[in-house]
Scaffold this motif. Structure first.
Motif, PDB file in Angstrom:
ATOM      1  N   LEU A 111       0.847  -1.185   0.000  1.00  0.00           N
ATOM      2  CA  LEU A 111       0.000   0.000   0.000  1.00  0.00           C
ATOM      3  C   LEU A 111       0.886   1.240   0.000  1.00  0.00           C
ATOM      4  O   LEU A 111       1.746   1.388   0.868  1.00  0.00           O
ATOM      5  N   VAL A 112       0.693   2.107  -0.992  1.00  0.00           N
ATOM      6  CA  VAL A 112       1.525   3.310  -1.084  1.00  0.00           C
ATOM      7  C   VAL A 112       0.710   4.599  -1.110  1.00  0.00           C
ATOM      8  O   VAL A 112       1.259   5.684  -1.009  1.00  0.00           O
ATOM      9  N   GLY A 113      -0.612   4.476  -1.266  1.00  0.00           N
ATOM     10  CA  GLY A 113      -1.414   5.685  -1.315  1.00  0.00           C
ATOM     11  C   GLY A 113      -2.897   5.390  -1.383  1.00  0.00           C
ATOM     12  O   GLY A 113      -3.329   4.238  -1.373  1.00  0.00           O
ATOM     13  N   MET A 114      -3.662   6.485  -1.463  1.00  0.00           N
ATOM     14  CA  MET A 114      -5.116   6.392  -1.557  1.00  0.00           C
ATOM     15  C   MET A 114      -5.567   7.519  -2.476  1.00  0.00           C
ATOM     16  O   MET A 114      -5.031   8.622  -2.419  1.00  0.00           O
ATOM     17  N   ILE A 115      -6.546   7.215  -3.301  1.00  0.00           N
ATOM     18  CA  ILE A 115      -7.147   8.238  -4.156  1.00  0.00           C
ATOM     19  C   ILE A 115      -8.562   8.466  -3.650  1.00  0.00           C
ATOM     20  O   ILE A 115      -9.345   7.526  -3.526  1.00  0.00           O
ATOM     21  N   SER A 116      -8.876   9.716  -3.355  1.00  0.00           N
ATOM     22  CA  SER A 116     -10.218  10.077  -2.895  1.00  0.00           C
ATOM     23  C   SER A 116     -10.835  11.042  -3.892  1.00  0.00           C
ATOM     24  O   SER A 116     -10.171  11.538  -4.807  1.00  0.00           O
ATOM     25  N   GLU A 117     -12.107  11.323  -3.688  1.00  0.00           N
ATOM     26  CA  GLU A 117     -12.792  12.289  -4.550  1.00  0.00           C
ATOM     27  C   GLU A 117     -12.088  13.637  -4.538  1.00  0.00           C
ATOM     28  O   GLU A 117     -11.963  14.287  -5.568  1.00  0.00           O
ATOM     29  N   SER A 118     -11.604  14.056  -3.376  1.00  0.00           N
ATOM     30  CA  SER A 118     -10.943  15.360  -3.302  1.00  0.00           C
ATOM     31  C   SER A 118      -9.617  15.357  -4.065  1.00  0.00           C
ATOM     32  O   SER A 118      -9.235  16.379  -4.644  1.00  0.00           O
ATOM     33  N   ASP A 119      -8.926  14.219  -4.111  1.00  0.00           N
ATOM     34  CA  ASP A 119      -7.709  14.121  -4.916  1.00  0.00           C
ATOM     35  C   ASP A 119      -8.039  14.308  -6.396  1.00  0.00           C
ATOM     36  O   ASP A 119      -7.327  15.003  -7.111  1.00  0.00           O
ATOM     37  N   LEU A 120      -9.123  13.679  -6.827  1.00  0.00           N
ATOM     38  CA  LEU A 120      -9.543  13.805  -8.224  1.00  0.00           C
ATOM     39  C   LEU A 120      -9.958  15.238  -8.535  1.00  0.00           C
ATOM     40  O   LEU A 120      -9.566  15.798  -9.556  1.00  0.00           O
ATOM     41  N   LEU A 124      -8.116  16.933 -11.787  1.00  0.00           N
ATOM     42  CA  LEU A 124      -8.742  16.638 -13.079  1.00  0.00           C
ATOM     43  C   LEU A 124      -9.597  17.808 -13.549  1.00  0.00           C
ATOM     44  O   LEU A 124     -10.082  18.595 -12.742  1.00  0.00           O
ATOM     45  N   PRO A 125      -9.820  17.900 -14.858  1.00  0.00           N
ATOM     46  CA  PRO A 125     -10.662  18.979 -15.395  1.00  0.00           C
ATOM     47  C   PRO A 125     -12.111  18.883 -14.883  1.00  0.00           C
ATOM     48  O   PRO A 125     -12.602  17.788 -14.584  1.00  0.00           O
ATOM     49  N   GLU A 126     -12.777  20.033 -14.804  1.00  0.00           N
ATOM     50  CA  GLU A 126     -14.150  20.090 -14.291  1.00  0.00           C
ATOM     51  C   GLU A 126     -15.094  19.135 -15.001  1.00  0.00           C
ATOM     52  O   GLU A 126     -15.934  18.504 -14.366  1.00  0.00           O
ATOM     53  N   GLU A 127     -14.980  19.038 -16.318  1.00  0.00           N
ATOM     54  CA  GLU A 127     -15.884  18.173 -17.090  1.00  0.00           C
ATOM     55  C   GLU A 127     -15.723  16.713 -16.687  1.00  0.00           C
ATOM     56  O   GLU A 127     -16.694  15.976 -16.573  1.00  0.00           O
ATOM     57  N   GLN A 128     -14.481  16.300 -16.464  1.00  0.00           N
ATOM     58  CA  GLN A 128     -14.215  14.921 -16.072  1.00  0.00           C
ATOM     59  C   GLN A 128     -14.742  14.649 -14.665  1.00  0.00           C
ATOM     60  O   GLN A 128     -15.303  13.581 -14.395  1.00  0.00           O
ATOM     61  N   ILE A 129     -14.588  15.608 -13.778  1.00  0.00           N
ATOM     62  CA  ILE A 129     -15.096  15.469 -12.415  1.00  0.00           C
ATOM     63  C   ILE A 129     -16.624  15.413 -12.421  1.00  0.00           C
ATOM     64  O   ILE A 129     -17.228  14.596 -11.721  1.00  0.00           O
ATOM     65  N   ALA A 130     -17.253  16.273 -13.194  1.00  0.00           N
ATOM     66  CA  ALA A 130     -18.719  16.288 -13.269  1.00  0.00           C
ATOM     67  C   ALA A 130     -19.251  14.948 -13.755  1.00  0.00           C
ATOM     68  O   ALA A 130     -20.221  14.410 -13.204  1.00  0.00           O
ATOM     69  N   ALA A 131     -18.623  14.372 -14.764  1.00  0.00           N
ATOM     70  CA  ALA A 131     -19.055  13.072 -15.278  1.00  0.00           C
ATOM     71  C   ALA A 131     -18.850  11.989 -14.219  1.00  0.00           C
ATOM     72  O   ALA A 131     -19.718  11.131 -14.016  1.00  0.00           O
ATOM     73  N   PHE A 132     -17.725  12.046 -13.526  1.00  0.00           N
ATOM     74  CA  PHE A 132     -17.431  11.070 -12.470  1.00  0.00           C
ATOM     75  C   PHE A 132     -18.480  11.152 -11.362  1.00  0.00           C
ATOM     76  O   PHE A 132     -19.048  10.138 -10.958  1.00  0.00           O
TER      77      PHE A 132
END
Length: 139
Positions: A111-120, A124-132
């Motif tokens: 285990l080396v890390g974690m990706i959360s919504e706030s990391d994204l 990432l660009p707004e359009e990609q976040i909105a789709a996610f």
């Protein structure tokens, strides 16, 4: 190409599946996190515990968090990604399983890390976040 290693935050640790939930809650508080990956006796990830899991599945159910272990709350197949996974792979994994946090492992399965919504959201660009967000919160 942006990879999971670029998106993740490091400094993540996992807890043993034998750890009691009161101790897990203390660690979450001290680390200022809302989720912790759980490892079994072979140092393999067997799940993830969230602060919500502790509240809903333990406290609200009338159970004593000093008597319930992380293993008792871990259900299903744990999800993760590798450091070299691309953004599309990360998003697909999170969206297809409707998860908000994704552990990241290296080539040695550590285990080396974690990706959360706030990391994204921060990378990432707004359009990609909105789709996610539209997909992750879909019923």
């Amino acid at each position: 190409m942006t990879t999971a290693a670029d998106l993740m935050h490091s400094g993540v640790r996992w807890i043993s599946d034998t750890e009691t939930l009161d101790r897990v809650a203390e660690l979450m508080r001290d680390m200022n996190v809302g989720a912790m990956p759980v490892s079994d006796s072979n140092d393999r990830m067997c799940g993830i515990i969230t602060d919500r899991d502790i509240v809903v599945a333990c406290i609200a159910a009338g159970r004593d968090p000093s008597q319930v272990t992380a293993k008792e709350l871990c259900k299903g197949t744990p999800r993760w990604t590798t450091t070299d996974s691309g953004v599309s792979e990360v998003l697909q994994e999170m969206q297809s399983h409707q998860i908000r946090r994704l552990p990241v492992i290296d080539g040695d399965k550590r285990l080396v890390g974690m990706i959360s919504e706030s990391d994204l959201a921060g990378r990432l660009p707004e359009e990609q976040i909105a789709a996610f967000v539209g997909r992750i919160y879909a019923d």
